[in-house]
Design an enzyme around this catalytic site. Structure first.
Site, mmCIF file in Angstrom:
data_model
loop_
_atom_site.group_PDB
_atom_site.id
_atom_site.type_symbol
_atom_site.label_atom_id
_atom_site.label_comp_id
_atom_site.label_asym_id
_atom_site.label_seq_id
_atom_site.Cartn_x
_atom_site.Cartn_y
_atom_site.Cartn_z
ATOM 1 N N CYS A 108 5.377 -2.199 21.356
ATOM 2 C CA CYS A 108 4.124 -1.449 21.369
ATOM 3 C C CYS A 108 3.838 -1.034 22.812
ATOM 4 O O CYS A 108 4.512 -1.467 23.752
ATOM 5 C CB CYS A 108 2.983 -2.290 20.821
ATOM 6 N N HIS A 111 6.002 -12.466 24.303
ATOM 7 C CA HIS A 111 6.654 -13.555 23.575
ATOM 8 C C HIS A 111 7.976 -13.088 22.961
ATOM 9 O O HIS A 111 8.070 -12.838 21.761
ATOM 10 C CB HIS A 111 5.717 -14.109 22.497
ATOM 11 N N GLU A 171 -3.540 -15.764 24.059
ATOM 12 C CA GLU A 171 -4.579 -14.745 23.949
ATOM 13 C C GLU A 171 -5.918 -15.372 23.579
ATOM 14 O O GLU A 171 -6.968 -15.003 24.127
ATOM 15 C CB GLU A 171 -4.203 -13.689 22.898
ATOM 16 N N THR A 198 -5.964 -10.138 18.546
ATOM 17 C CA THR A 198 -5.468 -8.795 18.223
ATOM 18 C C THR A 198 -4.234 -8.807 17.335
ATOM 19 O O THR A 198 -3.895 -7.781 16.737
ATOM 20 C CB THR A 198 -5.126 -8.013 19.503
ATOM 21 N N CYS A 224 -5.011 -4.890 16.755
ATOM 22 C CA CYS A 224 -4.523 -3.707 17.453
ATOM 23 C C CYS A 224 -3.778 -2.768 16.507
ATOM 24 O O CYS A 224 -3.258 -3.170 15.470
ATOM 25 C CB CYS A 224 -3.658 -4.109 18.648
ATOM 26 N N SER A 282 6.108 -15.657 18.826
ATOM 27 C CA SER A 282 5.430 -14.368 18.749
ATOM 28 C C SER A 282 4.531 -14.329 17.521
ATOM 29 O O SER A 282 5.010 -14.302 16.385
ATOM 30 C CB SER A 282 6.459 -13.236 18.676
#
Length: 308
Positions: free
Chosen positions: A12, A41, A126, A164, A194, A222
């Site tokens: 992304c 990650h 996060e 996100t 996101c 991840s």
């Protein structure tokens, strides 16, 4: 057998930016460049950056004075920023702008004296960064059961934000529980999950309509990659998460006719290519690609890394 590639998949804009920040810093300032937490990650990506001179650390006390440090795409708490400033470290912030958006939302909510519920996975960097945007007035929930056990001080002054990289479907369940438990709770003006996370989950949903197995390329730590596997499993499709082609077992492919392949937002396309090559070698499969959303998103690099 057919291999069907999800679209979109893989990197992304936030991941591309974070990796570019580390690479540009190494080019401009030379090794070592210290990175707090894995910048993204993915084992392949981080191993590549290590080979170029990046040093991944967990705490700033591991960074020598006068050094350059990069904050990972997942973001950091205010305390970490303050520590870096106090120590006079040169900082480049690779926090994904969409994570920064959530940090800004939290700041506004707390400025309005609203308590904030964060929906996310405990221990994820996060989440730690977002929870660290305020010293108090914040609560973390992961499931609807967590919501039912939640006690807040001001239910009439309550807001929520989300990690996100959550599963859109899972987040909806928790948000519904929040609204049932706290009817006056307010969410962000725009969904925190996101665009890339949502697009990749939607692509997997489309893929599961055509496939009897899914391979997700991504590292076990991840979050968004794990969610892609979970989306497929929830829809009754066998799914596996692999870091690379060497993890694929020939037994997985027995009796399968259409194998979907996708990649988490932190997994590079070269790994997808290697996974597809492995499946082709084992089965002689042909390859096709689904049509999908064209994202066309990019985020600017820090000006200091663009110059010279």
């Amino acid at each position: 057998m057919q291999v069907i590639l999800a679209n979109p998949r893989g990197f992304c804009a936030g991941v591309e930016r974070a990796i570019a920040i580390v690479e540009r810093a190494l080019q401009k300032f030379g090794a070592p460049i210290y990175v707090r937490h894995e910048v993204v990650h993915n084992k392949f990506v981080c191993d590549d950056l290590r080979a170029k001179g990046a040093v991944f650390i967990e705490e700033l006390n591991e960074v020598p004075s006068g050094s350059t440090v990069i904050f990972s795409a997942h973001g950091v708490s205010k305390a970490v920023r303050d520590e870096a400033e106090t120590r006079g470290l040169k900082v480049f912030d690779a926090t994904c702008p969409l994570v920064t958006k959530v940090h800004v939302e939290v700041g506004k909510m707390r400025h309005q004296a609203r308590e904030v519920v964060m929906i996310g996975h405990k221990g994820h960097p996060e989440v730690e960064g977002t929870m660290g945007q305020s010293k108090d007035g914040m609560y973390l929930v992961e499931t609807a059961d967590d919501v039912r056990r939640l006690k807040v001080n001001s239910p009439d002054q309550l807001s929520f934000v989300t990690q996100t990289t959550l599963s859109v479907d899972d987040a909806s369940v928790v948000i519904d529980a929040l609204r049932a438990q706290f009817p006056e709770v307010q969410g962000p003006k725009k969904d925190d999950i996101c665009y890339a996370t949502q697009n990749r989950q939607d692509a997997v949903k489309a893929l599961t309509e055509q496939c009897d197995m899914l391979i997700v390329v991504g590292s076990p730590n991840s979050s968004n990659s794990r969610r892609l596997k979970e989306v497929a499993l929830a829809r009754g499709v066998d799914a596996y998460l692999v870091d690379g082609p060497e993890e694929i077992s020939a037994d997985w492919l027995l009796g399968k006719s259409r194998v979907g392949v996708t990649a988490g937002a932190s997994a590079p396309e070269i790994l997808v290519e290697r996974v597809v090559d492995r499946v082709k070698l084992l089965t002689g499969a042909s390859v096709e690609q689904l049509a999908g959303v064209e994202e066309g998103v990019s985020f600017p690099l820090p000006k200091e890394l663009l110059a010279g």
